[in-house]
Design a protein around this motif. Structure first.
Motif, short mmCIF file in Angstrom:
data_model
loop_
_atom_site.label_atom_id
_atom_site.label_comp_id
_atom_site.label_asym_id
_atom_site.label_seq_id
_atom_site.Cartn_x
_atom_site.Cartn_y
_atom_site.Cartn_z
N ILE A 94 0.78 -1.04 0.01
CA ILE A 94 -0.11 0.05 0.06
C ILE A 94 0.96 1.27 0.10
O ILE A 94 1.73 1.33 0.92
CB ILE A 94 -0.98 0.09 1.32
CG1 ILE A 94 -1.99 1.18 0.96
CG2 ILE A 94 -0.24 -0.11 2.67
CD1 ILE A 94 -3.06 1.01 2.04
N LYS A 95 0.53 2.09 -1.00
CA LYS A 95 1.42 3.33 -1.06
C LYS A 95 0.38 4.51 -1.66
O LYS A 95 -0.60 4.27 -2.02
CB LYS A 95 2.40 3.08 -1.95
CG LYS A 95 3.46 2.09 -1.92
CD LYS A 95 4.51 2.17 -0.33
CE LYS A 95 5.21 1.08 0.06
NZ LYS A 95 5.85 1.18 1.24
N ARG A 96 1.18 5.78 -1.72
CA ARG A 96 0.20 6.59 -2.29
C ARG A 96 0.67 7.08 -3.71
O ARG A 96 2.14 7.04 -4.11
CB ARG A 96 0.70 8.02 -1.47
CG ARG A 96 -0.07 9.32 -2.18
CD ARG A 96 0.00 10.48 -1.11
NE ARG A 96 -0.24 10.30 0.16
CZ ARG A 96 -1.35 10.46 0.83
NH1 ARG A 96 -2.36 11.05 -0.01
NH2 ARG A 96 -1.48 10.24 2.26
N VAL A 97 -0.08 7.25 -4.70
CA VAL A 97 0.39 7.64 -6.01
C VAL A 97 0.89 9.13 -6.25
O VAL A 97 0.13 9.90 -5.91
CB VAL A 97 -0.82 7.38 -7.06
CG1 VAL A 97 -0.46 7.76 -8.24
CG2 VAL A 97 -1.52 6.17 -7.04
N ILE A 98 2.25 8.76 -6.83
CA ILE A 98 2.84 10.02 -6.81
C ILE A 98 2.82 10.54 -8.37
O ILE A 98 3.03 11.67 -8.59
CB ILE A 98 4.50 10.13 -6.11
CG1 ILE A 98 4.28 9.82 -4.83
CG2 ILE A 98 4.98 11.41 -6.36
CD1 ILE A 98 3.31 10.94 -3.79
N GLY A 99 3.30 9.77 -9.25
CA GLY A 99 3.17 10.03 -10.49
C GLY A 99 2.06 8.99 -11.43
O GLY A 99 2.16 7.66 -11.19
N LEU A 100 1.83 9.72 -12.30
CA LEU A 100 0.75 8.69 -13.57
C LEU A 100 1.44 8.70 -14.68
O LEU A 100 2.67 9.36 -14.99
CB LEU A 100 -0.64 9.84 -13.72
CG LEU A 100 -1.15 10.08 -12.43
CD1 LEU A 100 -2.59 10.98 -12.80
CD2 LEU A 100 -1.94 9.07 -11.40
N PRO A 101 1.04 7.94 -15.68
CA PRO A 101 1.41 7.67 -17.25
C PRO A 101 1.73 8.84 -17.48
O PRO A 101 0.87 9.74 -17.58
CB PRO A 101 0.57 6.88 -17.70
CG PRO A 101 -0.10 6.06 -16.59
CD PRO A 101 -0.03 6.89 -15.37
N GLY A 102 2.74 9.30 -18.15
CA GLY A 102 3.16 10.37 -18.75
C GLY A 102 3.95 11.61 -17.99
O GLY A 102 4.59 12.57 -18.47
#
Length: 199
Positions: A94-102
């Protein structure tokens, strides 16, 4: 067998079968329980927190596969997600999303920049490193299609995308939703955390 008892047994059996089918359906498509085993998400999530993960939000999958049959939405910046660990998919992380595709990410002197903008991260724990030397610098790196960069809020004590790479879209189980139980030992229940949203 007495016809009356036969009906009672049949009714209970039908109720049990329906309950099992509903439980399977809910766990497969709607929500799943998850327990926080480590301090990598402090202070947002405490060791001993038990939470529900919304599996429906990111799409409906065929059970036991990575095949999405009904896409609904994709993870967004800041979402706290549960996913299968890329180096050993038998484990959930379980982690936090920092970067999305692109996105293009870079970390300089422990500060994360996304697409050239410094991130405001009020959720960071700021706790001293205990387990391993933290990575304070990386990148810049641009995320490929269907890849996500995830980090722990306890940044100095988190094994995350800085060390083992990206999370593939297919490995994402769901979004952390609500804490249903939390304790720091059998006789130390954190009452104030029960029912709280995970943000």
């Amino acid at each position: 067998m007495n016809p009356r008892w036969h009906k009672v047994v049949r009714d209970y059996a039908e109720a049990l079968i329906i309950a099992l089918i509903l439980a399977f359906f809910i766990r497969s498509f709607v929500v799943q329980a998850f327990k926080i085993p480590s301090g990598s998400m402090l202070e947002t999530l405490q060791i001993g927190d038990q939470l529900l993960v919304n599996k429906f939000l990111y799409g409906i999958k065929v059970p036991f596969t990575d095949i999405t049959v009904v896409p609904i939405s994709d993870p967004e910046h800041g979402d706290i997600i549960v996913f299968r660990y890329p180096l050993d998919e038998s484990k959930d992380y379980i982690k936090r999303v920092i970067g999305l595709p692109g996105d293009t990410l870079e970390m300089r002197d422990n500060v994360v920049y996304r697409n050239g903008e410094r991130l405001d991260e009020p959720y960071l724990a700021g706790l001293p490193a205990k387990n391993f030397p933290p990575a304070h610098n990386f990148g810049p790196v641009t995320l490929p299609d269907n890849k996500y960069f995830c980090m722990g809020d306890n940044r100095e004590n988190s094994s995350d995308s800085r060390y083992w790479g990206f999370v593939d879209r297919s490995q994402i189980v769901g979004k952390a939703w609500r804490i249903y139980w939390s304790w720091d030992g059998p006789f130390s229940i954190r009452w104030s955390r029960l029912g709280s949203l995970v943000e």
